[in-house]
Design an enzyme around this catalytic site. Structure first.
Site, PDB file in Angstrom:
ATOM      1  N   ASP A  61     -13.177 -17.730 -49.414  1.00  0.00           N
ATOM      2  CA  ASP A  61     -13.889 -18.818 -49.109  1.00  0.00           C
ATOM      3  C   ASP A  61     -13.704 -19.023 -47.661  1.00  0.00           C
ATOM      4  O   ASP A  61     -12.732 -19.490 -47.015  1.00  0.00           O
ATOM      5  CB  ASP A  61     -13.257 -20.107 -50.002  1.00  0.00           C
ATOM      6  CG  ASP A  61     -14.079 -21.302 -49.792  1.00  0.00           C
ATOM      7  OD1 ASP A  61     -15.041 -21.059 -49.091  1.00  0.00           O
ATOM      8  OD2 ASP A  61     -13.816 -22.207 -50.099  1.00  0.00           O
ATOM      9  N   ASP A 114     -20.909 -20.866 -45.312  1.00  0.00           N
ATOM     10  CA  ASP A 114     -19.748 -21.230 -46.451  1.00  0.00           C
ATOM     11  C   ASP A 114     -20.075 -20.100 -47.710  1.00  0.00           C
ATOM     12  O   ASP A 114     -21.018 -20.412 -48.269  1.00  0.00           O
ATOM     13  CB  ASP A 114     -19.857 -22.703 -46.839  1.00  0.00           C
ATOM     14  CG  ASP A 114     -18.922 -23.275 -47.940  1.00  0.00           C
ATOM     15  OD1 ASP A 114     -17.914 -22.391 -48.215  1.00  0.00           O
ATOM     16  OD2 ASP A 114     -18.994 -23.893 -48.466  1.00  0.00           O
TER      17      ASP A 114
END
Length: 573
Positions: free
Chosen positions: A457, A266
């Site tokens: 992201d 992430d």
């Protein structure tokens, strides 16, 4: 008249040509038929608004697989769009660290809660409409004051009138029951209401002299497991815990001997978390768990720092420790991480726990050290420190067909992209965020009169728009009926979305930003506000952006900022 000396003339001319040449060197990066400047030749990447990535091939490849609760379910996104039709709903996430990634709050809703969210919004809308109707009935009855109240509508907060409307209804009922005294009562009520209204008007104007925008209002809200907040202006604010819908997970070895887990990689967070065998809830048992008792190298932290994160429907708890990790060929010793040891669901109506709707075994945060809350050094920084031959960069290829999605450590692979990789400087080293100069929907410019930026992201599925642009966006790009057979023809009439970074233009074509669900074609965009000192944030996610663009993340040095690189992804992998 004072003459300018030849030396001064020469000085100013040199400045002019230096500035012009510098501008030409920067702008020629993006001219058709010319080659971009390599980053090593661009002395100020902020002036150039980017440079050309100098390819560094890497064989350190981590295969990724798509982990999704329902791969074909985009209904929640459709319901999200439906809730926005009246323009009175704002979804938002806070910038805080959490088990689900850093873009999210400790309480609120998930994307799977759209049914409940819509139900709550419609309930509040109905109540607001009833209050409005009561108010109108009151002003209709009080004929002598109707015009006065109408004149004040633009200056007084609506909640004052809602309170008056309730008072007016009671008076109206009493007056009906006392028809003999109707005229006298009417005059008395008018006089009383006039005085009360003037007093409340003055008080309200004193208390609300700074009528700040709703964007400022909701940033200051403190959520206490609230599903939907309602402002004085009847704007409904929906906090989201995170933006996760789909995750790309890869193999990570933890402990000695190594135990295999599949965490999310992430770029929107920094900490490392792993689910452990101490978590005995049924939802924990559905995922692969790490057992610290079987690891010779595990050490529990001596610092009294436990893991406890509260969500809207429950919480997860645990402790902090260190162990040895291996990502691909890279060994990382003494890495601090969080151990998830318990989970509770406080929802009286049942519902999924976090591992039910995310189904993750851990998270490896690839963000910057500034967001770290567990330990002294983030995972990627520790990897670089202990493996000095690895370049401080990584890249993601997300396959359009859920096939060979890949995380590459220490460089890139030419087999995953075509053309050049253009690098954009990171504004602030917390998220991987870069300055956005303009945004076009077809020929319509919808951004950026105020400073705006893009966050890359990997933990977010859909792209996002702030509330200030979403209504315009949905007017220009709307959902429509379509099928597998005709959707390509239908999408031909849709515009191209253009993100402008200096003179670099990244184009998203309709077939790249539209998704098909239950015979409906809809844009893979959500309305999300991300409160920030830099105004508007636009998120580019894994499914809606990175499936089309190979993305490179390069850590900065003392002389050069961190950068994000973008190239058109190959579609045949």
């Amino acid at each position: 008249m004072k003459r300018i000396s030849p030396l001064n003339t020469l000085f100013y001319l040199s400045l002019f040509f230096s500035y012009t040449f510098k501008g030409l060197k920067c702008t020629r990066i993006y001219k058709i038929g010319t080659k971009a400047l390599p980053c090593s030749e661009c002395h100020d990447v902020f002036d150039c608004t980017g440079c050309l990535f100098e390819e560094k091939e890497s064989s350190h490849v981590i295969p990724l697989k798509l982990n999704k609760k329902n791969p074909n379910d985009h209904k929640k996104l459709q319901k999200h769009h439906e809730s926005l039709k009246l323009g009175d709903v704002k979804y938002y996430v806070n910038r805080g660290e959490g088990i689900s990634g850093s873009l999210g709050t400790s309480s609120g809703n998930t994307l799977d809660d759209m049914d409940l969210i819509n139900e709550e919004i419609n309930k509040k809308r109905t109540n607001a409409q009833l209050d409005e109707k009561n108010f109108l009935d009151f002003t209709t009855y009080n004929k002598n004051k109707a015009q006065d109240i109408s004149d004040h509508l633009s200056d007084i907060q609506k909640h004052v009138y809602e309170q008056d409307a309730q008072k007016g209804n009671k008076n109206f009922t009493n007056n009906e029951n006392n028809s003999d005294n109707e005229n006298n009562s009417d005059n008395e009520n008018n006089s009383d209401n006039e005085n009360n209204l003037d007093n409340e008007n003055n008080l309200d104007n004193e208390n609300n002299s700074d009528n700040s925008s709703i964007e400022k209002n909701f940033i200051a809200l403190e959520n206490k497991n609230a599903t939907v907040e309602q402002t004085k202006e009847n704007i409904f604010l929906v906090p989201l815990k995170h933006l996760r819908d789909s995750q790309f997970v890869g193999e990570l070895l933890v402990g000695t001997p190594p135990q295999t887990v599949y965490p999310i990689f992430d770029t929107g967070s920094t900490n490392v978390w792993v689910v452990t065998t101490a978590c005995e809830e049924e939802s924990c048992k559905k995922v692969r768990r790490y057992d610290p008792n079987k690891s010779k190298t595990f050490r529990r932290s001596f610092i009294e720092k436990n893991l406890h994160i509260v969500f809207g429907s429950g919480s997860i708890s645990g402790s902090v420790g260190t162990d040895t990790f291996m990502l691909g060929k890279h060994l990382v010793r003494n890495q601090t991480f969080g151990l998830v040891e318990s989970e509770s669901n406080n929802n009286k109506n049942g519902g999924d726990n976090i591992f039910d709707y995310i189904s993750f075994e851990g998270i490896v945060g690839l963000g910057f050290p500034g967001m770290l809350s567990a330990g002294n050094i983030p995972f990627f920084d520790n990897l670089l420190k202990q493996n000095p031959n690895v370049d401080p960069q990584f890249s993601f290829y997300i396959s359009p067909y859920d096939g060979k999605s890949t995380l590459i450590i220490g460089g890139i692979s030419k087999s995953f992209y075509e053309g050049d990789i253009y690098m954009l400087p990171v504004l602030k080293e917390s998220y991987w965020e870069v300055k956005l100069d303009e945004l076009y929907i077809g020929k319509e410019r919808i951004c950026c009169d105020e400073e705006s930026y893009v966050i890359f992201d990997t933990g977010t599925s859909y792209n996002t728009m702030p509330s200030s642009q979403m209504k315009t966006f949905l007017n220009l790009i709307h959902s429509t009926a379509c099928t597998e057979q005709n959707y390509k023809d239908i999408l031909k009439s849709y515009p191209i979305i253009k993100y402008v970074f200096g003179e670099l233009i990244i184009e998203l074509h309709p077939e790249e930003y539209m998704i098909l669900n239950d015979d409906v074609c809809m844009p893979a965009y959500m309305q999300i506000d991300v409160p920030s000192e830099r105004n508007h944030a636009y998120l580019l996610g894994s499914l809606s952006f990175m499936r089309n663009f190979f993305t490179v993340f390069v850590r900065g040095t003392e002389s050069r900022p961190s950068m994000v690189g973008v190239a058109r992804a190959k579609s045949k992998n």
